[in-house]
Design a protein around this motif. Structure first.
Motif, PDB file in Angstrom:
ATOM      1  N   VAL A  32     -27.389 -12.227  51.793  1.00 42.44           N
ATOM      2  CA  VAL A  32     -26.535 -11.080  51.507  1.00 42.44           C
ATOM      3  C   VAL A  32     -27.112  -9.795  52.096  1.00 42.44           C
ATOM      4  N   ALA A  33     -28.441  -9.667  52.049  1.00 43.83           N
ATOM      5  CA  ALA A  33     -29.079  -8.449  52.544  1.00 43.83           C
ATOM      6  C   ALA A  33     -30.510  -8.757  52.932  1.00 43.83           C
ATOM      7  N   GLY A  34     -31.021  -7.997  53.873  1.00 43.73           N
ATOM      8  CA  GLY A  34     -32.415  -8.122  54.257  1.00 43.73           C
ATOM      9  C   GLY A  34     -32.901  -6.869  54.953  1.00 43.73           C
ATOM     10  N   ILE A  35     -34.109  -6.446  54.604  1.00 41.31           N
ATOM     11  CA  ILE A  35     -34.769  -5.314  55.259  1.00 41.31           C
ATOM     12  C   ILE A  35     -36.236  -5.669  55.443  1.00 41.31           C
ATOM     13  N   GLY A  36     -36.926  -4.947  56.306  1.00 40.53           N
ATOM     14  CA  GLY A  36     -38.351  -5.180  56.495  1.00 40.53           C
ATOM     15  C   GLY A  36     -38.802  -4.724  57.863  1.00 40.53           C
ATOM     16  N   SER A  37     -39.818  -5.404  58.386  1.00 42.09           N
ATOM     17  CA  SER A  37     -40.332  -5.060  59.711  1.00 42.09           C
ATOM     18  C   SER A  37     -40.771  -6.328  60.431  1.00 42.09           C
ATOM     19  N   ALA A 105     -27.827 -15.589  48.039  1.00 37.55           N
ATOM     20  CA  ALA A 105     -26.814 -16.017  47.077  1.00 37.55           C
ATOM     21  C   ALA A 105     -26.542 -17.506  47.251  1.00 37.55           C
ATOM     22  N   PRO A 106     -27.158 -18.346  46.393  1.00 38.56           N
ATOM     23  CA  PRO A 106     -26.765 -19.750  46.384  1.00 38.56           C
ATOM     24  C   PRO A 106     -25.377 -19.839  45.756  1.00 38.56           C
TER      25      PRO A 106
END
Length: 131
Positions: A32-37, A105-106
């Motif tokens: 559903v969402a992802g952030i990071g480096s 989200a399963p």
């Protein structure tokens, strides 16, 4: 929904697909969402045949897609060290630099898979009720 953090050095796509070996995730999930480096990045841009390599550190601005035992279909938006934004299909070989923070989200009662689609030429998402 399930929050998840992948640590430095993890291949982003492979790390997500590794979850599917666990029984709780075997039917697949939506990212559903992802952030990071990331340490550089590898994307396939729209309608391109080859990978685009983005050198140096990148910020993962957004990640969405699907995970199934037949593979992943993930789209990412990334910013390079100069602030240029790139977007496309996330390929293998994207190593987490400091963190990847994700929301998965399963879908209880549903099974995700991928199958060849003659109209597109790609392995496309198939959604079936879990039996």
């Amino acid at each position: 929904m399930t929050p998840l953090r992948l640590p430095p050095g993890t291949d982003l796509k492979a790390g997500l697909l590794a979850l599917l070996a666990q029984p709780a995730w075997a039917d697949g999930a939506f990212v559903v969402a992802g952030i990071g480096s990331l340490h550089g990045a590898r994307l396939r841009l729209a309608a391109a045949d080859a990978a685009t390599e983005i050198a140096g550190p990148c910020e993962l601005l957004s990640l969405q897609g699907t995970l199934s035992t037949d593979g992943a279909h993930l789209h990412a938006a990334l910013a390079d060290a100069q602030g240029r934004v790139w977007g496309g299909h996330l390929l293998d070989g994207n190593r987490v630099r400091t963190t990847a923070e994700l929301l998965l989200a399963p879908l209880p009662g549903w099974r995700l898979s991928r199958a060849a689609d003659a109209a597109t030429g790609y392995a496309e998402l198939v959604v079936r009720p879990r039996t």
